[in-house]
Design a protein around this motif. Sequence first.
Motif, short mmCIF file in Angstrom:
data_model
loop_
_atom_site.label_atom_id
_atom_site.label_comp_id
_atom_site.label_asym_id
_atom_site.label_seq_id
_atom_site.Cartn_x
_atom_site.Cartn_y
_atom_site.Cartn_z
N ARG A 197 0.87 -1.16 0.00
CA ARG A 197 0.00 0.00 0.00
C ARG A 197 0.91 1.22 0.00
N ARG A 198 0.54 2.22 -0.80
CA ARG A 198 1.38 3.40 -0.98
C ARG A 198 2.82 3.02 -1.31
N HIS A 199 2.98 2.04 -2.22
CA HIS A 199 4.31 1.58 -2.64
C HIS A 199 5.13 1.04 -1.48
N GLN A 200 4.47 0.67 -0.40
CA GLN A 200 5.22 0.10 0.70
C GLN A 200 4.72 -1.29 1.02
N LYS A 201 5.68 -2.17 1.30
CA LYS A 201 5.35 -3.58 1.47
C LYS A 201 4.50 -3.84 2.71
N VAL A 202 3.54 -4.74 2.55
CA VAL A 202 2.66 -5.10 3.67
C VAL A 202 2.85 -6.57 4.01
N LEU A 203 2.88 -7.42 2.97
CA LEU A 203 3.13 -8.85 3.15
C LEU A 203 4.32 -9.22 2.27
N GLU A 204 5.17 -10.08 2.80
CA GLU A 204 6.30 -10.55 2.00
C GLU A 204 6.38 -12.05 2.16
N GLU A 205 6.74 -12.74 1.09
CA GLU A 205 6.82 -14.19 1.22
C GLU A 205 7.95 -14.75 0.38
N ALA A 206 8.35 -15.96 0.76
CA ALA A 206 9.39 -16.67 0.01
C ALA A 206 9.04 -18.15 0.06
N PRO A 207 9.17 -18.89 -1.04
CA PRO A 207 9.49 -18.36 -2.38
C PRO A 207 8.30 -17.61 -2.99
N ALA A 208 8.51 -17.03 -4.18
CA ALA A 208 7.43 -16.32 -4.87
C ALA A 208 6.45 -17.36 -5.43
N PRO A 209 5.15 -17.18 -5.17
CA PRO A 209 4.18 -18.15 -5.68
C PRO A 209 4.27 -18.28 -7.20
N GLY A 210 4.33 -19.53 -7.65
CA GLY A 210 4.30 -19.80 -9.09
C GLY A 210 5.60 -19.51 -9.82
#
Length: 672
Positions: A233-246
């Motif tokens: 939101r507003r170019h700022q990360k809210v959720l981060e995950e690893a690895p990238a899905p797909g």
Amino acid sequence: MFRKILIANRGEIACRVIRTAKRMGVATVAVYSDADAHARHVAMADEAVHIGAAPVRESYLLPDRIINAAKLTGAQAIHPGYGFLSENAAFARACAEAGLVFIGPPPKAIEAMGLKGAAKALMEKARVPVVPGYHGDDQSPDLLAREAERIGYPVLIKAVAGGGGKGMRRVDSAKEFAAALAGAQREGANAFGDDKVLLEKYLVKPRHIEIQVFADSHGNAVHLFERDCSVQRRHQKVLEEAPAPGMPPEMRKAMGDAAVAAAKAIGYVGAGTVEFIADVSDGLRPDRFYFMEMNTRLQVEHPVTEMITGQDLVAWQLDVAAGGKLPLAQDQLSIDGHAVEARIYAEDPQKNFLPSVGRLHRLRAPVENAHVRVDTGVREGDSVTPYYDPMIAKLIVWDTDRRSALRRLRQALAEYQIAGVATNTAFLMALVGHKAFVDGDLDTGFIERFRADLLPPPAPASTVVLALAALAVTLERREAVTRQAAQSGDPWSPWSAVDGWRMNDQGWDELVMKERDSDILCRIDYLADGALRVHGPEGHVTAQGSLDGDGSLDAVIDGRRLRAGIVRQDDDVIVLLPGETHRLSIVDPRAAGDLDEAGSGQLTAPMPGKIVQVLVDEGAKVEKGQALMILEAMKMEHTISAPARGVVAKVNFRAGDQVPEGAALLQIEAED
Ligand code: ADP
Ligand code: ADP
Ligand code: MG
């Protein structure tokens, strides 16, 4: 290895670094401002040095104070964390000159990546794909406007020195360009001391995928796979995950190789992140990712990488800074399972994610275990101040696959109890449970696209919630009465027999609870067995239960067991249920009449800050929604706009003025 290090930061990242240092037997020194004298990072460190006043420019951004603190305590190295001085080449150099090791890359590598424009030019040379755009030195507004036209709208204006999503403006058409340019330049100058900008083609369906890289001073460099940080939101990360899905394996390899090439091109040493933007309008493709920037430091979201690789990146940083080799080679690294991080912020998602300051009257986190990790810099009773980033914690979960990890994340979010500031936990729960997110259908427009699902208008308190509040208050009264009777030495005093809200002799009572300005009338019947029957606008329930000393209410509502957090603040009862918080003010119906709020038309400052611009004069006619004033607070600009069509009756401040929270900024006379 070092004997002692100083951490030139605060909050969760300072605590995070101290945790690893302790485990490695390295002594730690914290630094702190006036506002942080009792902060968690200070309590955790072996030693702490006061470095100045609360504003960052008077403490955490002062290289000399920090270097002196290191010398004073005999620290051998300085870990800068993220933000603050972490990407400041002059600071890295000053450390070396003072005989201290800067736990980060060489100053030259920081400089090479410090300005987004120059970094892009360098990456083009190293044959790393970059986003099409303009990153030249000529900054004349006419030329920039022509370049925007050439690139083709929509374009993104970025402050070259920007970070944390600040100094960025999306522009959809030529007529908006000039105003957006001025905004990005102003934000760049205010937050980063540099008003230079670059232009990029704005990708309409992008994913933010970044690669963690690591290099040592012996010429070795590896990557530790990717993180997907598309939910923003507003170019700022809210959720981060690893690895990238797909993520297709060939794309992972292409991105990993490009990131390592980028690191090698600038003689990188230490932890870094190469951020790419992937155009996913045709899905994830190895030929559709572009370099955005490199963050020459440890990233906020590094824990997800740690969880899937089983490595401690801070330990790697200390090893490498002490001259050691990378502990593992590329072919010794692999991905195990799936990890997701949620950033828990003191902010109000309903008010465009405006930061919320205040005291954390309640802060209960889920229990940490092999699946759940909590990185935080605050404890219950601490305050979120307007001086620093309003992040309360990072909640990180791991499981064998993405779906299980998301389930765990929802569960852990439900266990969070926070009162005293607005938070994004309910929003995060909605996000993590959203079908499109669970299906891995991501891009950076996710939150905007599903805004209506993710940010439903707040539901009014249900009868169950009203009953929980009434029960908590009644139990408290009974306890107080019992205590009073015991103290008076007369357990048979009529006081101890009295029940009921205002202690009258009826078997029932009426009580008004106010939630967000609407009054809810409740009738409470006191039943013989100590239970209550609570009648709300939507029906009635029977409630009984007990309060424990720790602020939890164990209740049975119509035969259903429930556990709720209860926090009392002045005349308010805050009821905390999984993903749901209600703040109810108890109104004494016999107290004096309502304050006259009608016709006031006063616009107040939502938080302390500085007026950067006044856009209207007294007497001006304004339309509903028109921007009137720009306030800068917590390093961001907030636009104060007209709530209705009307006339500006009074402007109370000028550009440059500092205003406290609640200050009356302007007066609007509504036109009917
Ligand atoms: P990340 O990808 O790690 O979130 P960001 O660029 O968003 O990277 O910034 C990381 C953190 O550092 C954020 O908390 C942000 O608010 C803070 N930050 C970024 N730039 C600055 C700066 N110049 N001064 C202080 N803090 C900053
Ligand atoms: P910061 O230094 O603030 O982190 P970045 O350049 O890394 O700035 O961009 C931050 C975010 O802005 C990205 O994660 C992405 O969501 C969005 N963004 C950046 N560049 C583009 C672009 N060209 N098109 C669309 N979105 C972009
Ligand atoms: Mg970035």
